[in-house]
Scaffold this motif. Structure first.
Motif, PDB file in Angstrom:
ATOM      1  N   PRO A 190       0.801  -1.237   0.000  1.00 34.32           N
ATOM      2  CA  PRO A 190       0.000   0.000   0.000  1.00 34.32           C
ATOM      3  C   PRO A 190       0.826   1.277   0.000  1.00 34.32           C
ATOM      4  O   PRO A 190       0.357   2.307  -0.500  1.00 34.32           O
ATOM      5  CB  PRO A 190      -0.861  -0.126   1.267  1.00 34.32           C
ATOM      6  CG  PRO A 190      -0.143  -1.098   2.134  1.00 34.32           C
ATOM      7  CD  PRO A 190       0.534  -2.040   1.212  1.00 34.32           C
ATOM      8  N   GLN A 191       2.015   1.255   0.546  1.00 36.49           N
ATOM      9  CA  GLN A 191       2.836   2.471   0.606  1.00 36.49           C
ATOM     10  C   GLN A 191       3.292   2.890  -0.797  1.00 36.49           C
ATOM     11  O   GLN A 191       3.625   4.059  -1.004  1.00 36.49           O
ATOM     12  CB  GLN A 191       4.066   2.238   1.484  1.00 36.49           C
ATOM     13  CG  GLN A 191       3.765   1.758   2.890  1.00 36.49           C
ATOM     14  CD  GLN A 191       2.809   2.686   3.626  1.00 36.49           C
ATOM     15  OE1 GLN A 191       1.653   2.319   3.845  1.00 36.49           O
ATOM     16  NE2 GLN A 191       3.271   3.858   3.977  1.00 36.49           N
ATOM     17  N   HIS A 192       3.310   1.950  -1.726  1.00 37.10           N
ATOM     18  CA  HIS A 192       3.793   2.251  -3.074  1.00 37.10           C
ATOM     19  C   HIS A 192       2.782   1.890  -4.171  1.00 37.10           C
ATOM     20  O   HIS A 192       3.106   1.972  -5.357  1.00 37.10           O
ATOM     21  CB  HIS A 192       5.106   1.500  -3.341  1.00 37.10           C
ATOM     22  CG  HIS A 192       6.230   1.957  -2.473  1.00 37.10           C
ATOM     23  ND1 HIS A 192       6.425   1.484  -1.190  1.00 37.10           N
ATOM     24  CD2 HIS A 192       7.224   2.865  -2.696  1.00 37.10           C
ATOM     25  CE1 HIS A 192       7.489   2.067  -0.650  1.00 37.10           C
ATOM     26  NE2 HIS A 192       7.999   2.904  -1.551  1.00 37.10           N
ATOM     27  N   SER A 193       1.557   1.515  -3.770  1.00 33.43           N
ATOM     28  CA  SER A 193       0.497   1.165  -4.730  1.00 33.43           C
ATOM     29  C   SER A 193       0.962   0.103  -5.727  1.00 33.43           C
ATOM     30  O   SER A 193       0.721   0.206  -6.936  1.00 33.43           O
ATOM     31  CB  SER A 193       0.011   2.420  -5.480  1.00 33.43           C
ATOM     32  OG  SER A 193      -0.490   3.382  -4.585  1.00 33.43           O
ATOM     33  N   GLN A 194       1.638  -0.915  -5.215  1.00 39.41           N
ATOM     34  CA  GLN A 194       2.118  -2.018  -6.022  1.00 39.41           C
ATOM     35  C   GLN A 194       1.540  -3.319  -5.475  1.00 39.41           C
ATOM     36  O   GLN A 194       0.947  -3.341  -4.378  1.00 39.41           O
ATOM     37  CB  GLN A 194       3.654  -2.087  -6.004  1.00 39.41           C
ATOM     38  CG  GLN A 194       4.358  -0.874  -6.585  1.00 39.41           C
ATOM     39  CD  GLN A 194       4.293  -0.817  -8.096  1.00 39.41           C
ATOM     40  OE1 GLN A 194       3.937  -1.801  -8.739  1.00 39.41           O
ATOM     41  NE2 GLN A 194       4.625   0.332  -8.665  1.00 39.41           N
ATOM     42  N   SER A 195       1.716  -4.409  -6.213  1.00 40.31           N
ATOM     43  CA  SER A 195       1.205  -5.701  -5.750  1.00 40.31           C
ATOM     44  C   SER A 195       1.911  -6.846  -6.464  1.00 40.31           C
ATOM     45  O   SER A 195       2.509  -6.655  -7.526  1.00 40.31           O
ATOM     46  CB  SER A 195      -0.309  -5.806  -5.985  1.00 40.31           C
ATOM     47  OG  SER A 195      -0.595  -5.809  -7.372  1.00 40.31           O
ATOM     48  N   ASP A 196       1.810  -8.028  -5.873  1.00 40.37           N
ATOM     49  CA  ASP A 196       2.258  -9.280  -6.485  1.00 40.37           C
ATOM     50  C   ASP A 196       1.152 -10.313  -6.306  1.00 40.37           C
ATOM     51  O   ASP A 196       0.452 -10.309  -5.286  1.00 40.37           O
ATOM     52  CB  ASP A 196       3.555  -9.781  -5.838  1.00 40.37           C
ATOM     53  CG  ASP A 196       4.776  -9.060  -6.363  1.00 40.37           C
ATOM     54  OD1 ASP A 196       4.937  -8.997  -7.592  1.00 40.37           O
ATOM     55  OD2 ASP A 196       5.563  -8.541  -5.545  1.00 40.37           O
ATOM     56  N   PHE A 197       1.020 -11.190  -7.309  1.00 36.39           N
ATOM     57  CA  PHE A 197      -0.055 -12.181  -7.279  1.00 36.39           C
ATOM     58  C   PHE A 197       0.536 -13.587  -7.270  1.00 36.39           C
ATOM     59  O   PHE A 197       1.329 -13.939  -8.140  1.00 36.39           O
ATOM     60  CB  PHE A 197      -0.966 -11.989  -8.485  1.00 36.39           C
ATOM     61  CG  PHE A 197      -2.153 -12.912  -8.519  1.00 36.39           C
ATOM     62  CD1 PHE A 197      -3.070 -12.943  -7.468  1.00 36.39           C
ATOM     63  CD2 PHE A 197      -2.372 -13.759  -9.601  1.00 36.39           C
ATOM     64  CE1 PHE A 197      -4.163 -13.783  -7.500  1.00 36.39           C
ATOM     65  CE2 PHE A 197      -3.457 -14.605  -9.640  1.00 36.39           C
ATOM     66  CZ  PHE A 197      -4.363 -14.610  -8.581  1.00 36.39           C
ATOM     67  N   VAL A 198       0.121 -14.373  -6.269  1.00 35.19           N
ATOM     68  CA  VAL A 198       0.537 -15.779  -6.180  1.00 35.19           C
ATOM     69  C   VAL A 198      -0.697 -16.626  -6.482  1.00 35.19           C
ATOM     70  O   VAL A 198      -1.659 -16.626  -5.706  1.00 35.19           O
ATOM     71  CB  VAL A 198       1.092 -16.124  -4.778  1.00 35.19           C
ATOM     72  CG1 VAL A 198       1.540 -17.580  -4.736  1.00 35.19           C
ATOM     73  CG2 VAL A 198       2.229 -15.187  -4.409  1.00 35.19           C
ATOM     74  N   LYS A 199      -0.685 -17.356  -7.606  1.00 39.55           N
ATOM     75  CA  LYS A 199      -1.878 -18.086  -8.041  1.00 39.55           C
ATOM     76  C   LYS A 199      -2.186 -19.283  -7.150  1.00 39.55           C
ATOM     77  O   LYS A 199      -3.360 -19.612  -6.952  1.00 39.55           O
ATOM     78  CB  LYS A 199      -1.712 -18.555  -9.489  1.00 39.55           C
ATOM     79  CG  LYS A 199      -1.677 -17.421 -10.506  1.00 39.55           C
ATOM     80  CD  LYS A 199      -1.483 -17.928 -11.923  1.00 39.55           C
ATOM     81  CE  LYS A 199      -2.678 -18.696 -12.402  1.00 39.55           C
ATOM     82  NZ  LYS A 199      -2.578 -19.048 -13.842  1.00 39.55           N
ATOM     83  N   ALA A 200      -1.166 -19.952  -6.646  1.00 32.35           N
ATOM     84  CA  ALA A 200      -1.389 -21.167  -5.842  1.00 32.35           C
ATOM     85  C   ALA A 200      -0.513 -21.125  -4.600  1.00 32.35           C
ATOM     86  O   ALA A 200       0.642 -21.549  -4.616  1.00 32.35           O
ATOM     87  CB  ALA A 200      -1.108 -22.407  -6.671  1.00 32.35           C
ATOM     88  N   PHE A 201      -1.075 -20.603  -3.533  1.00 30.58           N
ATOM     89  CA  PHE A 201      -0.385 -20.473  -2.242  1.00 30.58           C
ATOM     90  C   PHE A 201      -0.886 -21.623  -1.369  1.00 30.58           C
ATOM     91  O   PHE A 201      -2.033 -21.652  -0.958  1.00 30.58           O
ATOM     92  CB  PHE A 201      -0.739 -19.120  -1.620  1.00 30.58           C
ATOM     93  CG  PHE A 201       0.143 -18.662  -0.501  1.00 30.58           C
ATOM     94  CD1 PHE A 201       0.307 -19.413   0.650  1.00 30.58           C
ATOM     95  CD2 PHE A 201       0.790 -17.432  -0.575  1.00 30.58           C
ATOM     96  CE1 PHE A 201       1.091 -18.972   1.694  1.00 30.58           C
ATOM     97  CE2 PHE A 201       1.587 -16.976   0.468  1.00 30.58           C
ATOM     98  CZ  PHE A 201       1.739 -17.748   1.601  1.00 30.58           C
ATOM     99  N   SER A 202      -0.024 -22.635  -1.107  1.00 33.94           N
ATOM    100  CA  SER A 202      -0.445 -23.820  -0.356  1.00 33.94           C
ATOM    101  C   SER A 202      -0.798 -23.462   1.084  1.00 33.94           C
ATOM    102  O   SER A 202      -0.218 -22.549   1.684  1.00 33.94           O
ATOM    103  CB  SER A 202       0.666 -24.859  -0.367  1.00 33.94           C
ATOM    104  OG  SER A 202       0.382 -25.903   0.546  1.00 33.94           O
TER     105      SER A 202
END
Length: 397
Positions: free
Chosen positions: A298-310
């Motif tokens: 949130p501090q930098h308005s960025q993100s990462d997406f993990v499709k399959a998080f066990s």
């Protein structure tokens, strides 16, 4: 004194051309062709004018001839023209002629010409008049033409893929003659094209009852049976897929309930494409669960997406391969230098341990999975207090 002769020989007198020929000689080739195209005998394209915007008298006279005679004669003329077009596979023109024939048969009979009657109302028979028609024979001939035009127009509609219109023309044919084999055959083809298999089967069966050895109907019957088998297979596969999907949904629900993991949906669900909450074995609730997880910065308005998080993975395991971040020019993000927060069921925030397995975090009963997605806020420790204060202000807590 003798007259001198020309070197080219004596001059021969030429006769003047007739006025019509002289007019043609003065016209260009294009003008001559345009003029010929207005003559019905030489027409290659329809030109209904006289070349100056007026009426083409010759063409109008020819068209009027098409409507001379009895209703049967008019309709028969159109039918024959329709047949000629059909033989050339000119389906639009053929259909038009058949329609004109049908319309002619449905037109009211012509009113008698007043000039053919005398004061007492007795018709004057003149030389060349036709004898009175046999009305019964005329109706029989009209019915025959009408039947032929309907069944042939059905063929035109069939070729143009106007299947419903073809079925209607076949029905009109069969009202006139319930034994018309062509009508049963063409109706069967049209119904098959629309996957109306019961109707196609009925038409084929009725036709074969009249002509059991009809090769075309037998071939159609085979095609209908083949299509029925194919569609039954498609329907069976669809039911099996739906049943399997329903079973998998029920198993997934059982797995989530057994782990005390709460879920909810909203009206603004994100598009996760093929990512979803999944069981390793879709029909075994005890097999490993995986979740789509979005890591928000949130501090930098960025993100990462993990499709399959066990469910057995920890946050640290994923941060180790995600860090360093390409946009982190101040080097604020490191596994040991960040904190992770998730939103609670009441709208607040809870800090989650980076080395705690996901199933324990989700099974705590304090947070949920919204729209099939786990959301985690990753914040540098130096900005954690500011982040919490901002979120409290936004939520009103």
């Amino acid at each position: 004194m003798a007259q001198a002769s020309s070197q080219n020989g004596p001059t021969q007198a030429s006769a003047d051309l007739p006025p019509a020929m002289a007019e043609i000689k003065s016209s260009s080739v294009d003008q001559i062709f345009a003029e010929m195209n207005r003559m019905p005998l030489f027409m290659t394209t329809l030109d209904e004018t006289d070349g100056e915007g007026g009426e083409n008298i010759a063409l109008e006279a020819l068209k009027a001839l098409a409507y001379e005679g009895t209703r049967y004669e008019i309709a028969e003329n159109f039918r024959q023209q329709g047949n000629e077009c059909a033989r050339e596979k000119q389906w639009n023109d053929a259909k038009e002629f058949y329609s004109k024939a049908i319309a002619a048969l449905k037109a009211p009979p012509k009113e008698p010409d007043p000039e053919d009657e005398i004061e007492e109302g007795v018709r004057v028979m003149e030389i060349g008049d036709e004898p009175e028609l046999d009305e019964e024979e005329e109706r029989r001939k009209e019915a025959g033409v009408e039947e032929a035009c309907y069944v042939n127009r059905a063929l035109c509609n069939l070729e143009k893929k106007n299947y419903r219109s073809s079925i209607q023309d076949c029905a009109s044919t069969l009202r006139l003659n319930p034994s018309n084999i062509k009508a049963f055959y063409r109706s069967g083809i049209a119904c098959l094209a629309l996957d109306k298999l019961p109707e196609a089967t009925d038409a084929c069966t009725r036709g074969l009852s009249l002509d059991p050895e009809n090769v075309s109907l037998k071939s159609l019957q085979t095609k209908i049976a083949s299509r029925k088998t194919y569609l039954e297979g498609v329907e069976k596969a669809r039911r099996e897929r739906e049943e399997k999907a329903a079973s998998e949904r029920a198993t997934l629900g059982l797995a989530l309930k057994a782990r005390n993991i709460k879920t909810r949906t909203t009206e603004q669900a994100p598009d996760l494409e093929d990512a979803s909450i999944k069981l390793e074995n879709p029909l075994d609730p005890s097999s490993t669960l995986t979740f789509p997880v979005i890591l928000l910065y949130p501090q930098h308005s960025q993100s990462d997406f993990v499709k399959a998080f066990s469910e057995f993975d920890t946050i640290s395991q994923h941060l180790e391969y995600i860090f360093p971040l390409p946009w982190d020019t101040n080097h604020e993000y490191g596994v040991e230098g960040v904190e992770v927060y998730m939103e609670t069921l009441t709208g607040g925030l809870m800090k989650v341990g980076k080395k705690i397995k996901l199933f324990k975090i989700l099974g705590s009963g304090k947070c949920d999975v919204t729209d099939g997605l786990v959301r985690m806020n990753v914040v540098p420790k130096a900005h954690a207090e500011q982040f919490i204060a901002t979120r409290k202000l936004q939520s009103g807590n």
